[in-house]
Design an enzyme around this catalytic site. Structure first.
Site, PDB file in Angstrom:
ATOM      1  N   ASP A 194       0.818  -1.214   0.000  1.00  0.00           N
ATOM      2  CA  ASP A 194       0.000   0.000   0.000  1.00  0.00           C
ATOM      3  C   ASP A 194       0.855   1.269   0.000  1.00  0.00           C
ATOM      4  O   ASP A 194       0.323   2.375  -0.140  1.00  0.00           O
ATOM      5  CB  ASP A 194      -0.948  -0.002   1.217  1.00  0.00           C
ATOM      6  CG  ASP A 194      -2.033  -1.065   1.059  1.00  0.00           C
ATOM      7  OD1 ASP A 194      -2.249  -1.549  -0.068  1.00  0.00           O
ATOM      8  OD2 ASP A 194      -2.669  -1.415   2.077  1.00  0.00           O
ATOM      9  N   ARG A 218      -5.206   6.476  -1.443  1.00  0.00           N
ATOM     10  CA  ARG A 218      -3.732   6.518  -1.422  1.00  0.00           C
ATOM     11  C   ARG A 218      -3.171   7.323  -2.591  1.00  0.00           C
ATOM     12  O   ARG A 218      -2.106   7.925  -2.475  1.00  0.00           O
ATOM     13  CB  ARG A 218      -3.154   5.109  -1.377  1.00  0.00           C
ATOM     14  CG  ARG A 218      -3.650   4.321  -0.153  1.00  0.00           C
ATOM     15  CD  ARG A 218      -2.721   3.251   0.326  1.00  0.00           C
ATOM     16  NE  ARG A 218      -3.444   2.354   1.224  1.00  0.00           N
ATOM     17  CZ  ARG A 218      -3.713   2.596   2.505  1.00  0.00           C
ATOM     18  NH1 ARG A 218      -3.289   3.712   3.077  1.00  0.00           N
ATOM     19  NH2 ARG A 218      -4.390   1.731   3.236  1.00  0.00           N
TER      20      ARG A 218
HETATM   21  C1  S3P Z   1      -5.283  -5.631   3.163  1.00  0.00           C
HETATM   22  C2  S3P Z   1      -4.463  -6.377   2.351  1.00  0.00           C
HETATM   23  C3  S3P Z   1      -3.862  -5.856   1.108  1.00  0.00           C
HETATM   24  C4  S3P Z   1      -3.856  -4.350   1.090  1.00  0.00           C
HETATM   25  C5  S3P Z   1      -5.180  -3.776   1.485  1.00  0.00           C
HETATM   26  C6  S3P Z   1      -5.576  -4.222   2.881  1.00  0.00           C
HETATM   27  C7  S3P Z   1      -5.871  -6.277   4.348  1.00  0.00           C
HETATM   28  O1  S3P Z   1      -4.629  -6.305   0.007  1.00  0.00           O
HETATM   29  O2  S3P Z   1      -3.464  -3.875  -0.174  1.00  0.00           O
HETATM   30  O3  S3P Z   1      -5.131  -2.362   1.445  1.00  0.00           O
HETATM   31  O4  S3P Z   1      -6.395  -5.599   5.236  1.00  0.00           O
HETATM   32  O5  S3P Z   1      -5.797  -7.510   4.412  1.00  0.00           O
HETATM   33  P1  S3P Z   1      -4.385  -7.765  -0.644  1.00  0.00           P
HETATM   34  O6  S3P Z   1      -4.591  -8.758   0.407  1.00  0.00           O
HETATM   35  O7  S3P Z   1      -5.388  -7.880  -1.753  1.00  0.00           O
HETATM   36  O8  S3P Z   1      -2.987  -7.748  -1.157  1.00  0.00           O
END
Ligand code: S3P
Length: 434
Positions: free
Chosen positions: A319, A392
Site C-alpha cells: 500500500d 492513497r
Molecule cells: C489488506 C491487504 C492488502 C492491502 C489492502 C488491505 C488487508 O490487500 O493492499 O489495502 O487488510 O488484508 P491484498 O490482500 O489484496 O494484497
C-alpha cells in the site's frame, strides 16, 4: 471536493496517525463471532471501517460506542443472524473479502455487495478457494455481488497455495476455517500482513506459521471452544503514517515524530526501502498493542538515492508503493519496482492512472508490466491533479504537491476518508509548527 495545496517550507511536530484500518476491521469481525462483549479501543472511524460495522449490524450484531471503545456483543460462532438486506461493503475490499470467508460457513444466505468501484475488483481469488472448501458461493463474472447460500454441512479443510500474495484472501480462508471440519493450510508465496493470525492466536485459536521458501505456510485448526470476548487497543496505521514519513523526508528542514505506530514487520517494508535510499529516520519500539509491535518513528528531511524493489518486499510495502513513487521523484538516480502487478487492481489502477497524475506534476514516472520506473531528482511543478477516487493516490499527490514550485489543486480530495478522514487537518498541523 477540491483542495488547494501550497508548497511547504518544512514540516515539524508530533502526530499520532489514525488507527489501523486492517486491524479495526479484523477485530470487529472477530468480536462479532466471539462469545460476550468485546471492547475495541481507539478504533479507526473511516468509510472502510463503517462499512464493516454496518455489515456486522445487518448480521444482527449489537454495536455501541462508549468511552472511546466500540463495544461489540457477539453470540459465538453460530450467533450471527440471517441478514434481511445485502451486506453493503461500500468500497472496502478488506470488508467484502473477509466477510465472504466469515459467512461462507453460515447456515443462512447472504449477498455481499459494494459500490461501483468495489464491483470492478476481482473476487474470484476468494470465491474459488471457498468453493473448494465446500462453500456455495457465486460471484458475478468474477466480481461482486457475491451470493452465498446457506451451508448444508461444515466446510471442509483445505491445503491451498495462494497464486498471489494476498492477506485478504488468506484471512478469508482462515475465517472460513473456523467453520471447517479439519485444518486449513494456506501457503503464501511471500509473507503478507498477519493481523488475522495474531488476533486469532490471542483468542486461543491454534494458528501456526512456518517459513516456506520465500513465503509462509499457515495452518489453522478449527477451534473446539467458543472464541472468548476480548479487549484491545488498535495501534496507529503504518500505511497512514507513511504519507508523513515521506513528506518529512522530502520537505527540506522537516523533523516529524509519528507516535503509537504499528510496526508489524509484514507492514513496514517502506522503512527498509527508505533506509536503502538513504533516508534519515529512527524507530523506537515502545511495546505492544493487540499483539502487534508499536513504536515511534522520527523522520528528518534527507537526500535520497534511487533503489530497486521486488520480490518478498512488495507485499510488505504494497500500500506504500504510490508514496514510494513520490519519494523516488526526488531521489538521485532511477528507482525500479517489480513484481507489483497487484497495483492494477487496487481502488484504482495504481500503475497507469496514478503515474499519469504524477506526471502532470512533472514527474518522470512510467508504468511497466509489473511495476514502475521513476527517474529523479525532478523539480515538481504545481498543477491540477485528480485523486481518482483512491485514497492513497490522493494522499500521495498531496505529498508530492508539498515539494512542487507552486500551488496544486487536488480534485476529489474527499476520498481520503476511506482510511484517513483528517489527513488534511493533520497536514496543516505539521505545517503550522514552524
Ligand atoms: C489488506 C491487504 C492488502 C492491502 C489492502 C488491505 C488487508 O490487500 O493492499 O489495502 O487488510 O488484508 P491484498 O490482500 O489484496 O494484497
Amino acid at each position: 471536493m477540491s483542495r488547494s495545496i501550497l508548497p511547504a517550507r518544512a514540516l515539524r511536530g508530533s502526530l499520532r496517525p489514525p488507527s489501523d484500518r486492517s486491524i479495526t476491521i479484523r477485530a470487529a469481525l472477530l468480536a462479532g463471532i466471539a462469545h460476550g462483549e468485546s471492547a475495541i479501543y481507539a478504533p479507526l472511524h473511516s468509510d472502510d471501517t463503517e462499512a464493516a460495522l454496518s455489515c456486522l449490524a445487518r448480521l444482527g450484531v449489537p454495536i455501541v460506542e462508549h468511552d472511546g471503545a466500540l463495544r461489540i456483543r457477539g453470540h459465538g460462532l453460530r450467533g450471527l443472524r440471517a441478514p434481511i438486506q445485502p451486506l453493503f461493503c461500500n468500497a472496502s475490499g478488506t470488508t467484502i473479502r473477509l466477510m465472504a470467508g466469515l459467512v461462507a460457513g453460515q447456515r443462512f444466505d447472504t449477498t455481499l455487495d459494494g459500490n461501483e468501484q468495489l464491483r470492478r475488483r476481482p473476487m474470484r481469488r476468494v470465491t474459488e478457494p471457498l468453493q473448494q472448501m465446500g462453500a456455495q458461493i457465486e460471484d458475478t463474472n468474477g466480481c461482486a455481488p457475491l451470493r452465498v447460500h446457506a451451508a448444508q454441512a461444515p466446510l471442509r479443510g483445505i491445503d491451498y497455495t495462494l497464486p498471489i500474495a494476498s492477506a485478504q484472501v488468506k484471512s478469508a480462508l482462515l475465517l472460513a476455517g473456523l467453520y471447517a471440519d479439519s485444518p486449513v493450510v494456506v501457503r503464501e508465496p511471500a509473507p503478507t500482513r498477519d493481523h488475522t493470525e495474531r488476533l486469532l492466536r490471542g483468542l486461543g485459536v491454534e494458528v501456526t506459521p512456518q517459513p516456506q521458501g520465500e513465503g509462509t505456510r499457515i495452518m489453522l485448526t478449527p477451534p473446539e471452544r467458543p472464541l472468548p470476548a476480548f479487549e484491545l487497543t488498535v495501534p496507529a496505521d503504518f500505511s497512514s503514517a507513511a504519507f508523513f514519513i515521506v513528506a518529512a523526508v522530502l520537505t527540506p528542514g522537516s523533523t516529524v515524530r509519528l507516535t503509537e505506530v504499528g510496526l508489524n514487520p509484514t507492514r513496514t517494508g517502506l522503512l527498509d526501502i527508505l533506509n536503502a535510499m538513504g533516508a534519515q529516520f529512527t524507530v523506537e519500539a515502545i511495546g505492544e498493542a493487540c499483539g502487534e509491535p508499536i513504536g515511534t518513528v522520527e523522520v528528518r528531511a534527507s537526500e535520497l538515492r534511487g533503489v530497486e524493489v521486488s520480490g518478498a518486499l512488495i507485499p510488505r510495502a504494497i500500500d506504500e508503493l504510490p508514496i514510494l513513487a513520490v519519494a523516488a521523484t526526488q531521489a538521485h538516480g532511477v528507482t525500479v519496482v517489480r513484481n507489483a502487478e497487484e497495483l492494477r487492481v487496487k481502488e484504482s489502477n495504481r500503475l497507469e492512472g496514478f503515474l499519469a497524475e504524477l506526471r502532470k506534476l512533472g514527474a518522470r514516472a512510467e508504468p511497466t508490466a509489473d511495476g514502475f520506473v521513476v527517474e529523479g531528482p525532478t523539480p515538481l511543478r504545481g498543477a491540477t491533479v485528480d485523486g481518482l477516487n483512491d485514497h492513497r493516490v490522493a494522499m500521495s499527490l498531496a505529498v508530492a504537491a508539498l515539494v512542487a514550485d507552486r500551488q496544486t489543486t487536488l480534485l476529489g480530495a474527499e476520498c481520503v476518508a476511506k482510511t484517513y478522514p483528517h489527513f488534511f487537518e493533520d497536514l496543516a498541523t505539521l505545517r503550522a509548527e514552524l
